[in-house]
Design an enzyme around this catalytic site. Structure first.
Site, short mmCIF file in Angstrom:
data_model
loop_
_atom_site.label_atom_id
_atom_site.label_comp_id
_atom_site.label_asym_id
_atom_site.label_seq_id
_atom_site.Cartn_x
_atom_site.Cartn_y
_atom_site.Cartn_z
N SER A 130 0.82 -1.20 0.00
CA SER A 130 0.00 0.00 0.00
C SER A 130 0.86 1.25 0.00
O SER A 130 1.94 1.28 0.57
CB SER A 130 -0.92 0.02 1.22
OG SER A 130 -1.68 1.22 1.20
N LYS A 185 -4.55 -6.82 3.44
CA LYS A 185 -4.54 -5.69 2.50
C LYS A 185 -5.96 -5.37 2.03
O LYS A 185 -6.34 -4.20 1.87
CB LYS A 185 -3.64 -6.01 1.30
CG LYS A 185 -3.69 -4.95 0.18
CD LYS A 185 -3.28 -3.57 0.70
CE LYS A 185 -3.00 -2.53 -0.35
NZ LYS A 185 -4.07 -2.15 -1.24
N HIS A 188 -7.56 -3.47 4.70
CA HIS A 188 -7.00 -2.11 4.65
C HIS A 188 -7.80 -1.27 3.66
O HIS A 188 -8.18 -0.13 3.93
CB HIS A 188 -5.52 -2.17 4.23
CG HIS A 188 -4.95 -0.84 3.81
ND1 HIS A 188 -5.19 -0.28 2.57
CD2 HIS A 188 -4.17 0.06 4.47
CE1 HIS A 188 -4.59 0.90 2.49
NE2 HIS A 188 -3.95 1.12 3.63
N ASN A 189 -8.06 -1.83 2.49
CA ASN A 189 -8.79 -1.07 1.48
C ASN A 189 -10.24 -0.84 1.89
O ASN A 189 -10.79 0.23 1.62
CB ASN A 189 -8.73 -1.79 0.13
CG ASN A 189 -7.38 -1.59 -0.56
OD1 ASN A 189 -6.39 -1.33 0.10
ND2 ASN A 189 -7.35 -1.70 -1.86
N GLU A 192 -10.11 1.94 4.14
CA GLU A 192 -9.84 3.13 3.31
C GLU A 192 -11.15 3.66 2.72
O GLU A 192 -11.40 4.88 2.74
CB GLU A 192 -8.86 2.70 2.20
CG GLU A 192 -8.53 3.73 1.15
CD GLU A 192 -7.66 3.10 0.03
OE1 GLU A 192 -6.58 2.57 0.33
OE2 GLU A 192 -8.08 3.13 -1.15
N LYS A 263 -12.51 -0.11 -7.84
CA LYS A 263 -11.92 -1.23 -8.58
C LYS A 263 -12.29 -2.57 -7.96
O LYS A 263 -12.02 -3.60 -8.55
CB LYS A 263 -10.41 -1.06 -8.63
CG LYS A 263 -10.01 0.10 -9.57
CD LYS A 263 -8.63 -0.04 -10.13
CE LYS A 263 -7.57 0.30 -9.12
NZ LYS A 263 -7.51 1.76 -8.84
#
Ligand code: 6PG
Length: 482
Positions: A130, A185, A188-189, A192, A263
């Site tokens: 990231s 990850k 994490h997104n 986010e 995405k």
């Protein structure tokens, strides 16, 4: 070809290119390869002076250039292209060699690939990276999964190229086996997404209710960024809000279409949370808010529906409102992150990964998109909680006390948003989550009654053990069914 490179990188699009440069700038010899050789040549022409690169023309050359155990970073598009590259390289490698996927792969795919390559004696490290292009070059946050043996051979190199937290420690760690790195990850997104939604709602409220122009909102954010909300996302939100569109002279945020794109990693987070049965409503709301923003027919059809329009606040009232929004934003942010950590813990338990939740907070303190001052607090909360852990971050004494202080202002902001007809699903939904988890009685008892009424789905009682059913269409007596 001399086997002189400590790492190879295949796929020289911007992320692969910048990671290769980062390794080289840190003193490693890096063998580089791209499907189209012209890109490799261009790369070496442009960046060759930054460090030691070995340009290779085909997979065989790339493999021959690597020291053993070979470490090969694959930076191609997720999905089919990744599988194609792995299929091409695996037969050229030897037992103990390490293939690394640094893209945003789905963790289930990583689990499958890791198992397949393990069968062939190869290590496969699916790793989250990231920090975007800049992070890849100057120090990203790196979340590797895979075996402990692979980390022993690769970890020290990742530690060299990763971002440094304020206390100097590298923002990478062995997250856990197989897909653990890509899972973390993905979360994490998801966080986010939730964080960006909250920030956007706060800006909207300041404007619609507080009467602040975008430049003034930027000023408020700058002030917030010197306090407990200090984070990369608040910092860049201030910059975006203060930006003026050159073509029209209007605020940039007024000329950009209000349709958010995605995405897919946020959607994956929510899909996985549904499978795991772990509630992450703030992440889900953030994904849905993006979908809603892009649903033009829906918005056009509903555009005439009635709603309130009130006067904007002025002077001291506006300033007071901004303070309340700061409290609401901070509280909702804590709630969103708590949901993310609950998900990490649920995933870790379901897949047997033994992920250390405090270590995840530690490696997100710098380098990644959600880097923020308060991540050190999350690290400390889990470190303090010890091996039994925290069932939820909200149970940490420090955060609980801050939420207690924020509560009244948070409720005031939620009420104002409702009264003034400004949608704030993140800020208000987080409050609903907070109230749901803290209350002693939820409305689920009636819900269980309904399920039992129409489907004999049974229920449990508060006063004695067992499973029960009420004969709703008979004399309404209760029977024990277990
Ligand atoms: C990062 C980012 C990165 C990317 C997101 C954007 O950690 O560096 O999260 O992975 O910017 O995938 O996601 P959307 O396009 O879905 O907003």
């Amino acid at each position: 070809m001399n086997a002189s490179a400590q790492i190879g990188v295949t796929g020289l699009a911007v992320m692969g290119r910048n990671l290769a440069r980062n390794f080289a700038r840190n003193g490693y010899t890096v063998a580089v390869h791209n499907r189209t050789t012209a890109r490799t040549t261009e790369f070496v022409e442009e960046y060759g002076s930054e460090g030691a690169f070995v340009a290779t023309k085909n997979p065989q050359e790339l493999v021959a250039a690597l020291e053993r155990p070979r470490r090969l970073l694959v930076m191609v598009r997720a999905g089919g292209p990744t599988d194609a590259v792995l299929a091409e390289f695996a037969p050229l490698l030897d037992e103990g060699d390490i293939l690394i996927d640094g893209g945003n792969a789905h963790f289930e795919e990583t689990r499958r690939r890791e198992a397949e390559l393990r069968e062939r004696g190869l290590h496969f490290v699916g790793t989250g990276v990231s920090g975007g292009e800049e992070g890849a070059l100057h120090g990203p946050s790196i979340m590797p999964g895979g075996s402990a043996e692979a980390y022993a051979a690769l970890g020290p190199m990742l530690e060299r190229i990763a971002a440094r937290a304020p206390d100097g420690s590298p923002c990478t760690t062995h997250v856990g086996p197989d897909g653990a790195g890509h899972f973390v990850k993905m979360v994490h997104n998801g966080i986010e997404y939730a964080d960006m939604q909250l920030i956007s709602e706060a800006a909207r409220l300041l404007r619609e209710v507080g009467g602040f122009a975008p430049r003034q909102v930027a000023e408020v954010f700058r002030t917030w960024n010197s306090g407990r909300l200090e984070s990369y996302l608040i910092e860049i939100a201030a910059q975006v809000l203060a930006h003026t569109d050159a073509a029209t002279g209007r605020p940039f945020v007024d000329v950009v279409a209000d349709r958010a794109e995605q995405k897919g990693t946020g959607r994956w987070t929510v899909q996985t949370a549904l499978e795991l049965g772990v509630p992450v409503p703030q992440i889900a709301d953030a994904v849905f808010a993006r979908s809603l923003s892009g649903d033009t027919p829906l918005r056009e059809a509903a555009a005439g529906l009635p709603g309130p329009a009130g006067p904007e606040l002025e002077g001291r009232d506006a300033e007071r409102f901004a303070d309340q929004v700061e409290q609401a934003l901070y509280a909702a942010k804590v709630v969103s992150y708590a949901q993310g950590w609950s998900m990490i813990q649920a995933g870790s338990a379901a897949y047997g990964w033994s992920v250390d939740p405090g270590a995840v907070a530690a490696i997100w303190r710098a380098g990644c998109i959600i880097r923020a001052r308060f991540l050190d607090r999350i690290r400390a909360a889990y470190a303090e909680a010890g091996p039994d852990g925290l069932p939820t971050l909200l149970a940490d004494r420090g955060f609980a006390s801050e939420l207690g202080t924020a509560e009244l202002d948070w409720r005031a902001v939620a009420a104002t948003a409702g009264r003034r007809g400004v949608a704030a699903p993140g800020l208000t939904g987080a409050l609903a989550y907070y109230d749901s988890v803290r209350t002693s009685r939820l409305p689920a008892a009636l819900l269980q009654g309904l399920r039992d009424y129409f489907g004999s789905h049974t229920y449990h009682r508060t006063d004695r053990p067992g499973t029960f059913h009420t004969l709703w269409s008979g004399d309404r007596s209760e029977v024990r069914t277990d």
